[in-house]
Design an enzyme around this catalytic site. Structure first.
Site, PDB file in Angstrom:
ATOM      1  N   GLY A 203       0.806  -1.226   0.000  1.00  0.00           N
ATOM      2  CA  GLY A 203       0.000   0.000   0.000  1.00  0.00           C
ATOM      3  C   GLY A 203       0.837   1.273   0.000  1.00  0.00           C
ATOM      4  O   GLY A 203       0.373   2.333  -0.415  1.00  0.00           O
ATOM      5  N   CYS A 254     -14.295  -3.717   5.374  1.00  0.00           N
ATOM      6  CA  CYS A 254     -15.751  -3.891   5.455  1.00  0.00           C
ATOM      7  C   CYS A 254     -16.241  -4.874   4.388  1.00  0.00           C
ATOM      8  O   CYS A 254     -17.423  -4.904   4.066  1.00  0.00           O
ATOM      9  CB  CYS A 254     -16.473  -2.560   5.300  1.00  0.00           C
ATOM     10  SG  CYS A 254     -16.429  -1.547   6.784  1.00  0.00           S
ATOM     11  N   ASP A 281     -11.669  -2.252  -5.737  1.00  0.00           N
ATOM     12  CA  ASP A 281     -11.112  -1.243  -4.818  1.00  0.00           C
ATOM     13  C   ASP A 281     -11.235   0.196  -5.317  1.00  0.00           C
ATOM     14  O   ASP A 281     -11.482   1.081  -4.525  1.00  0.00           O
ATOM     15  CB  ASP A 281      -9.633  -1.564  -4.558  1.00  0.00           C
ATOM     16  CG  ASP A 281      -9.074  -0.840  -3.336  1.00  0.00           C
ATOM     17  OD1 ASP A 281      -9.804  -0.714  -2.337  1.00  0.00           O
ATOM     18  OD2 ASP A 281      -7.914  -0.390  -3.390  1.00  0.00           O
ATOM     19  N   SER A 380      -2.142  -9.621   5.949  1.00  0.00           N
ATOM     20  CA  SER A 380      -1.393 -10.315   4.895  1.00  0.00           C
ATOM     21  C   SER A 380      -2.217 -10.283   3.608  1.00  0.00           C
ATOM     22  O   SER A 380      -3.440 -10.175   3.644  1.00  0.00           O
ATOM     23  CB  SER A 380      -1.067 -11.748   5.313  1.00  0.00           C
ATOM     24  OG  SER A 380      -2.239 -12.444   5.673  1.00  0.00           O
ATOM     25  N   ARG A 381      -1.543 -10.411   2.483  1.00  0.00           N
ATOM     26  CA  ARG A 381      -2.197 -10.093   1.197  1.00  0.00           C
ATOM     27  C   ARG A 381      -1.913 -11.122   0.116  1.00  0.00           C
ATOM     28  O   ARG A 381      -0.914 -11.837   0.158  1.00  0.00           O
ATOM     29  CB  ARG A 381      -1.667  -8.735   0.705  1.00  0.00           C
ATOM     30  CG  ARG A 381      -1.927  -7.573   1.643  1.00  0.00           C
ATOM     31  CD  ARG A 381      -3.289  -7.009   1.408  1.00  0.00           C
ATOM     32  NE  ARG A 381      -3.660  -5.966   2.355  1.00  0.00           N
ATOM     33  CZ  ARG A 381      -4.544  -5.008   2.076  1.00  0.00           C
ATOM     34  NH1 ARG A 381      -5.111  -4.948   0.891  1.00  0.00           N
ATOM     35  NH2 ARG A 381      -4.877  -4.122   2.988  1.00  0.00           N
ATOM     36  N   ASN A 508     -26.107 -10.421   0.429  1.00  0.00           N
ATOM     37  CA  ASN A 508     -26.179  -8.968   0.218  1.00  0.00           C
ATOM     38  C   ASN A 508     -26.798  -8.639  -1.140  1.00  0.00           C
ATOM     39  O   ASN A 508     -27.308  -7.542  -1.361  1.00  0.00           O
ATOM     40  CB  ASN A 508     -24.782  -8.342   0.332  1.00  0.00           C
ATOM     41  CG  ASN A 508     -24.268  -8.402   1.759  1.00  0.00           C
ATOM     42  OD1 ASN A 508     -25.060  -8.468   2.705  1.00  0.00           O
ATOM     43  ND2 ASN A 508     -22.959  -8.389   1.932  1.00  0.00           N
TER      44      ASN A 508
END
Ligand code: OXD
Ligand code: MN
Length: 597
Positions: A203, A254, A281, A380-381, A508
């Site tokens: 990031g 979220c 994103d 972690s990604r 959702n």
């Protein structure tokens, strides 16, 4: 050293200047070829920067560990460096550009000694499209190069498209000493420049993402009349084959990636509904000739949070990450050279190294101290290719983007916000975005968390004054004659014991279906003080074990709580300062008046 790596003199001059500063031992231009990428992977494996994983189970996948003091974005060390302080606004950290260049130059000076400078020409959005913006990142890290190759469109065609132009974003990254006291992520929107030093975490160092595609791009968007937003883009296809697109902004953590790749619940699947992911994103939005907002995802991959990703929560993300992926700070299963993270399954590896590379005992895991006891770091990604996503939209590479029917804002609120409501119009909708908030979770103890205001989920990502950013939202609504309808959702309502009431994840979609029906004028609603709320029977709960009373509770609006919240909103507006649009104060007053009735 020959610093003329391109035929563009602006690029060459800038590289020459940066070379004089960081003093590398060589320069390599990244051309986007698979041969070069493969050679770099091999080199990174030979030095230990990356590790190759089980080729049979995880083809072309690698593991990387960052320094243990360098595992997340650092908002307190992120700066917007405009000449006038007030142009960065009260919500951003500010530094004078001259002072910042001087201060950081000392940290960069000689930091590439003995190392190679990699020159990465990249495009955000499809090269040559109306949306496209170009950048060049200079880095001393092969890990950054390989991540950028996944996350953006990299290659010589970017330089061709740039031609002789000086219109590119200049990004300089140096790992230097990975010293957190000297870590800076600095943006110079007036100079098209980003400087990042002393970090190796995605990031902070994949400069195309938050730094360019949100902070710099939001600044450019205001200047040029478009929008850069922290939004996913999702397509919902009906049984007739028509696809409607929704973009949605949620604060970090979220479930944005989950919503972007959701799998329809059985009741919709069997009727032939499908969902398509355009982005998870970031969305760039422009007004089309038809007055609608058209959106692209400027990225080319996903930099997703691994923990919690599994066959139930997000099978599409999991499958996307099963090949051609770089994992960062996950747990390594030594028995078969694969990776693991908390929430992947209930079968933690018995012979493993944790995210720090230490021998790990899963029995010592303590939820209260995840960073020190978990196998994978909580942040972690996986860096995975969009092209590998099973539900990737066929419009992903469409240079025109997709038309947006609805904009959805969301927060994490235990009690205040109902499951969903619709704003009264664009201005009120922008106001709804400005008051977005999330509560820190303290669900276990039942305590209501601390509220953090995160307008449009852009609090850490607006490259200029927040009040000006809101004014830009209002201005865009005036230009877009067929602007999307604006909604707010809250998947996180809890009961009195702190349990989530709404099932979330794929379900959702039931809420999104109400949203689309509203956009098409196919369903009614109840007008409340905060906006239009669904009539209970209009949310399809077929196949769910959820009572009418529970639905009524989920859709209820507690006026006393809202009046209390208005005080917090007013406080926040004061903090944002003088440039908050008068229209938003008018909306706040109107809301208070409706609540007091
Ligand atoms: C992200 C974030 O990594 O929002 O996408 O923090
Ligand atoms: Mn994000």
């Amino acid at each position: 050293m020959n610093t003329n790596v391109t035929s563009n003199k602006h690029v060459n001059e800038w590289i020459a200047e940066m070379v004089r500063l960081v003093k590398p031992s060589g320069i390599v231009l990244i051309d986007g070829s698979e041969e070069q990428a493969e050679a770099l992977r091999a080199e990174a494996c030979s030095t230990g920067e990356m590790m190759k994983l089980n080729e049979e189970k995880l083809p072309n996948c690698y593991l990387h560990r960052t320094a243990i003091n360098d595992v997340a974005r650092v908002e307190h060390r992120t700066f917007i460096c405009t000449r006038k302080r007030e142009d960065a606004g009260n919500i951003n950290n500010w530094m004078d550009p001259t002072e910042c260049y001087e201060k950081l130059s000392k940290l960069y000076d000689g930091s590439y000694k003995g190392k190679t400078m990699y020159v990465i020409p990249y495009s955000m959005s499809v090269v040559g499209s109306d949306f496209a913006k170009y950048g060049i990142e200079l880095t001393d890290s092969i890990y950054v190069v390989l991540n950028m190759l996944i996350m953006t469109r990299v290659g010589l065609n970017v330089l061709e498209a740039l031609g002789d132009s000086a219109d590119f974003i200049k990004g300089l990254h140096a790992r230097a000493d990975i010293d957190e006291e000297k870590r800076y992520i600095c943006h110079f929107p007036e100079d098209n420049t980003i400087w990042s030093v002393n970090s190796g975490y995605g990031g902070n160092v994949l400069l195309g993402k938050k730094c360019f595609a949100l902070r710099i791009a939001s600044y450019l968007g205001r200047k040029e009349g478009w929008m850069a937003e922290h939004m996913l883009i999702l397509g919902i296809e009906n049984p007739e084959g028509e696809v409607k697109y929704i973009s949605a902004a949620f604060p970090s953590a979220c479930g944005k990636t989950n919503l972007a790749m959701l799998i329809p619940p059985e009741v919709y699947k069997k009727r032939g509904y499908k969902t398509w992911c355009v982005g998870d994103d970031i969305a760039w939005l422009r007004v089309g000739k038809d007055g609608r907002l058209w959106a692209v995802n400027p990225e080319n991959g996903f930099f997703g949070v691994a923990p919690g990703t599994n066959e139930n929560s997000n099978p599409n993300a999991l499958h996307t990450a099963m090949k051609d992926t770089i994992f960062t700070n996950v747990c390594l299963n030594l028995d078969d050279n694969t990776v693991w993270w908390e929430g992947l399954d209930n079968n933690p590896p018995k012979n493993a190294l944790n995210w720090k590379g230490e021998s790990w005992d899963y029995r010592k895991y303590d939820k209260a101290d995840k960073v020190n006891t978990s196998g994978a770091h909580p942040n972690s990604r996986f860096t995975a290719m969009a092209a590998n996503c099973p539900c990737l939209s066929d419009k992903f590479n469409d240079p025109a983007g997709v038309p947006i029917s609805a904009i959805v804002f969301g927060g994490r609120r235990a009690k205040t916000a109902p499951l969903v409501y619709q704003s009264f119009g664009w201005q009120h909708g922008a106001f709804v975005g400005s008051i977005m908030a999330s509560e820190t979770t303290a669900a276990a103890s039942g305590a209501v968390g601390v509220v953090r205001r995160d307008p449009m989920a852009m609090r850490p990502f607006v490259g200029y004054d927040m009040g000006d950013y809101w004014a830009h939202w209002l201005a865009m609504g005036k230009v877009a004659a067929n602007a999307p309808k604006i909604f707010h959702v809250n998947w996180f309502r809890t009961d009195d014991e702190g349990h989530f009431i709404w099932p979330g994840f794929g379900d959702n979609m039931r809420v999104l279906m109400w949203i689309l029906a509203r956009c098409e004028g196919k369903v009614g609603a109840t007008e409340t003080a905060i906006g239009y709320v669904p009539n209970v029977e209009d949310i399809n709960v077929e196949g769910l074990d959820i009572s009418r009373e529970t639905m009524t509770e989920l859709l209820s609006v507690d006026k006393a709580l809202w009046l209390e919240d208005c005080k917090g909103i007013r406080e926040f507006y004061k903090q944002v300062g003088e440039r908050v649009p008068q229209e938003f104060y008018a909306e706040l007053e109107a809301l208070e008046a409706r609540l007091a009735k």
